[in-house]
Design a protein around this motif. Structure first.
Motif, PDB file in Angstrom:
ATOM      1  N   LEU A  44       0.839  -1.196   0.000  1.00  0.00           N
ATOM      2  CA  LEU A  44       0.000   0.000   0.000  1.00  0.00           C
ATOM      3  C   LEU A  44       0.877   1.250   0.000  1.00  0.00           C
ATOM      4  CD1 LEU A  44      -3.140   0.569   0.296  1.00  0.00           C
ATOM      5  CD2 LEU A  44      -2.611   1.121   2.686  1.00  0.00           C
ATOM      6  N   ASP A  45       0.456   2.249  -0.752  1.00  0.00           N
ATOM      7  CA  ASP A  45       1.121   3.552  -0.751  1.00  0.00           C
ATOM      8  C   ASP A  45       0.108   4.559  -0.203  1.00  0.00           C
ATOM      9  OD1 ASP A  45       2.714   5.749  -1.123  1.00  0.00           O
ATOM     10  OD2 ASP A  45       2.461   5.833  -3.299  1.00  0.00           O
ATOM     11  N   PRO A  46       0.104   4.780   1.108  1.00  0.00           N
ATOM     12  CA  PRO A  46      -0.941   5.612   1.714  1.00  0.00           C
ATOM     13  C   PRO A  46      -0.980   7.022   1.138  1.00  0.00           C
ATOM     14  CG  PRO A  46       0.314   4.446   3.398  1.00  0.00           C
ATOM     15  CD  PRO A  46       1.049   4.258   2.106  1.00  0.00           C
ATOM     16  N   GLU A  47      -2.191   7.535   0.964  1.00  0.00           N
ATOM     17  CA  GLU A  47      -2.366   8.870   0.413  1.00  0.00           C
ATOM     18  C   GLU A  47      -2.053   9.948   1.440  1.00  0.00           C
ATOM     19  OE1 GLU A  47      -6.373   8.966  -0.916  1.00  0.00           O
ATOM     20  OE2 GLU A  47      -5.983   7.795  -2.737  1.00  0.00           O
ATOM     21  N   ARG A  48      -2.350   9.684   2.696  1.00  0.00           N
ATOM     22  CA  ARG A  48      -2.137  10.672   3.742  1.00  0.00           C
ATOM     23  C   ARG A  48      -1.031  10.215   4.684  1.00  0.00           C
ATOM     24  NH1 ARG A  48      -6.435  10.363   8.646  1.00  0.00           N
ATOM     25  NH2 ARG A  48      -4.536  11.035   9.707  1.00  0.00           N
ATOM     26  N   SER A  49      -0.575  11.128   5.482  1.00  0.00           N
ATOM     27  CA  SER A  49       0.440  10.797   6.477  1.00  0.00           C
ATOM     28  C   SER A  49      -0.250  10.241   7.718  1.00  0.00           C
ATOM     29  CB  SER A  49       1.239  12.048   6.833  1.00  0.00           C
ATOM     30  OG  SER A  49       2.166  11.766   7.852  1.00  0.00           O
ATOM     31  N   TRP A  50       0.088   9.007   8.067  1.00  0.00           N
ATOM     32  CA  TRP A  50      -0.517   8.351   9.214  1.00  0.00           C
ATOM     33  C   TRP A  50       0.497   8.296  10.356  1.00  0.00           C
ATOM     34  CZ3 TRP A  50      -5.568   6.561   9.532  1.00  0.00           C
ATOM     35  CH2 TRP A  50      -6.295   6.578   8.340  1.00  0.00           C
ATOM     36  N   ALA A 213      -3.172  -5.714  -4.573  1.00  0.00           N
ATOM     37  CA  ALA A 213      -4.224  -5.606  -5.590  1.00  0.00           C
ATOM     38  C   ALA A 213      -4.993  -4.300  -5.447  1.00  0.00           C
ATOM     39  CB  ALA A 213      -5.174  -6.793  -5.486  1.00  0.00           C
ATOM     40  N   GLY A 214      -5.344  -3.948  -4.213  1.00  0.00           N
ATOM     41  CA  GLY A 214      -6.095  -2.716  -3.982  1.00  0.00           C
ATOM     42  C   GLY A 214      -5.336  -1.482  -4.431  1.00  0.00           C
ATOM     43  N   ALA A 220     -10.598  -5.466  -3.609  1.00  0.00           N
ATOM     44  CA  ALA A 220      -9.932  -6.464  -2.785  1.00  0.00           C
ATOM     45  C   ALA A 220     -10.577  -6.515  -1.410  1.00  0.00           C
ATOM     46  CB  ALA A 220      -8.446  -6.137  -2.660  1.00  0.00           C
ATOM     47  N   ILE A 221     -10.737  -7.745  -0.892  1.00  0.00           N
ATOM     48  CA  ILE A 221     -11.301  -7.961   0.440  1.00  0.00           C
ATOM     49  C   ILE A 221     -10.472  -9.022   1.145  1.00  0.00           C
ATOM     50  CG2 ILE A 221     -13.636  -7.335  -0.304  1.00  0.00           C
ATOM     51  CD1 ILE A 221     -14.382 -10.279  -0.363  1.00  0.00           C
ATOM     52  N   GLY A 222     -10.433  -8.957   2.472  1.00  0.00           N
ATOM     53  CA  GLY A 222      -9.643  -9.967   3.162  1.00  0.00           C
ATOM     54  C   GLY A 222      -9.702  -9.878   4.667  1.00  0.00           C
ATOM     55  N   ALA A 236      -9.860   2.534   4.881  1.00  0.00           N
ATOM     56  CA  ALA A 236     -10.186   3.924   5.209  1.00  0.00           C
ATOM     57  C   ALA A 236      -9.955   4.850   4.031  1.00  0.00           C
ATOM     58  CB  ALA A 236      -9.351   4.374   6.409  1.00  0.00           C
ATOM     59  N   GLU A 237      -8.951   4.522   3.182  1.00  0.00           N
ATOM     60  CA  GLU A 237      -8.636   5.373   2.038  1.00  0.00           C
ATOM     61  C   GLU A 237      -9.331   4.913   0.757  1.00  0.00           C
ATOM     62  OE1 GLU A 237      -4.292   7.196   3.330  1.00  0.00           O
ATOM     63  OE2 GLU A 237      -4.378   5.757   1.665  1.00  0.00           O
ATOM     64  N   GLY A 238     -10.128   3.851   0.845  1.00  0.00           N
ATOM     65  CA  GLY A 238     -10.930   3.450  -0.303  1.00  0.00           C
ATOM     66  C   GLY A 238     -10.273   2.502  -1.275  1.00  0.00           C
ATOM     67  N   ARG A 239      -9.135   1.903  -0.912  1.00  0.00           N
ATOM     68  CA  ARG A 239      -8.482   0.970  -1.837  1.00  0.00           C
ATOM     69  C   ARG A 239      -8.662  -0.492  -1.442  1.00  0.00           C
ATOM     70  NH1 ARG A 239      -3.056   4.079  -2.028  1.00  0.00           N
ATOM     71  NH2 ARG A 239      -4.172   5.123  -0.342  1.00  0.00           N
ATOM     72  N   VAL A 240      -9.162  -0.730  -0.258  1.00  0.00           N
ATOM     73  CA  VAL A 240      -9.562  -2.067   0.173  1.00  0.00           C
ATOM     74  C   VAL A 240     -11.045  -1.988   0.494  1.00  0.00           C
ATOM     75  CG1 VAL A 240      -9.311  -3.835   1.960  1.00  0.00           C
ATOM     76  CG2 VAL A 240      -7.274  -2.699   1.039  1.00  0.00           C
ATOM     77  N   SER A 241     -11.833  -2.872  -0.098  1.00  0.00           N
ATOM     78  CA  SER A 241     -13.279  -2.784   0.077  1.00  0.00           C
ATOM     79  C   SER A 241     -13.730  -3.244   1.453  1.00  0.00           C
ATOM     80  CB  SER A 241     -13.993  -3.605  -1.006  1.00  0.00           C
ATOM     81  OG  SER A 241     -13.780  -3.036  -2.275  1.00  0.00           O
TER      82      SER A 241
END
Length: 270
Positions: A44-50, A213-214, A220-222, A236-241
């Motif tokens: 994952l490449d997060p969009e925001r700084s966590w 995949a996401g 993608a779900i898991g 939370a960022e919408g890339r994993v369903s």
């Protein structure tokens, strides 16, 4: 299985409630994720700084862990109600795939524990008319481990992808390697594109299979434990369903009721 019976099973099997994952391990993962360590980003490449505090609050919301940063030891906790809600959403995604006859890819980094869970879902979706994809069989992938870079091979067991250690090839067995890497799913998707084959519309799995995949825009779900923040950040960022909070390392037979539950929710019970 009724919701009440499954809730009781989650607690009895320690799939939820106080789980075997130590609080120290979860907090360490949050620190590493905040530092963008690829070992816990899982592709994952997060969009925001966590930050660590952000992650702790997110995991409290998604999993039910304590949001107290002063709580630093003992077993971590998963709220079974959150697990049940996520399993319901998981089943709805499977139902949608079945209605569309969607091509689906299954993959796990926990073959010793979760292969039976995913293979039951793969059987049901195949029976419903979905194409369960098995590309890149035997393809080699170089993965960085704590022992250095090692070469693994992609294999499938009952429609579920896994990776095997060098020199290990036992057809049909679950003796695959434990991995968090997104490289296997990237290799599989690259193989499909190169062959101009059918891409999955849904990826079902854990660790790097889901996040990898996401990140590439595939639904993608898991399943994810309290020390796997990447799947919940992806959600939370919408890339994993759907990310289902659950201990991912209990006995393999303890996941069978979960499979029956989601298949029943998806009207795919066999």
């Amino acid at each position: 299985m009724s919701t009440g019976a499954l809730r009781a099973h989650l607690l009895a099997a320690r799939l939820a409630g106080p789980v075997a994952t130590p609080r120290e391990t979860s907090l360490r993962s949050y620190r590493l994720f905040a530092a963008r360590d690829p070992r816990v980003l899982l592709g994952l490449d997060p969009e925001r700084s966590w930050g660590e505090r952000d992650l702790l609050e997110l995991m409290a919301e998604k999993c039910g862990v304590s949001d107290d940063p002063g709580h630093v030891s003992g077993p971590d906790v998963i709220d079974p109600e959150r697990t049940l809600v996520a399993l319901g959403a998981f089943g709805e995604r499977l139902a949608g795939a079945a209605r569309r006859g969607a091509p689906v890819l299954f993959g796990t980094g926990h073959p010793h524990r979760l292969l039976g869970f995913y293979s039951g879902l793969a059987d049901a979706l195949s029976a419903a008319g979905c194409l369960v994809l098995t590309p890149a069989q035997g393809r080699c992938v170089d993965i960085t481990t704590r022992f250095g870079v090692r070469t693994y091979s992609i294999d499938y067991v009952r429609g579920v992808a896994l990776v095997r250690e060098p020199g290990v090839r036992v057809p049909g067995s679950a003796t695959g390697a434990h991995t968090h890497s997104p490289l296997p799913v990237r290799a599989v998707l690259e193989e499909i594109v190169g062959a101009r084959g059918v891409l999955p519309e849904l990826v079902v799995g854990d660790h790097g299979w889901v996040c990898g995949a996401g990140q590439l825009g595939i639904e993608a779900i898991g399943l994810a434990d309290t020390d796997d923040p990447a799947l919940f950040v992806g959600e939370a960022e919408g890339r994993v369903s759907v990310a289902v909070p659950v201990d991912d390392a209990v006995r393999s037979d303890h996941y069978r009721p979960l499979a029956r539950y989601v298949l029943n929710r998806a009207a795919l019970s066999q």
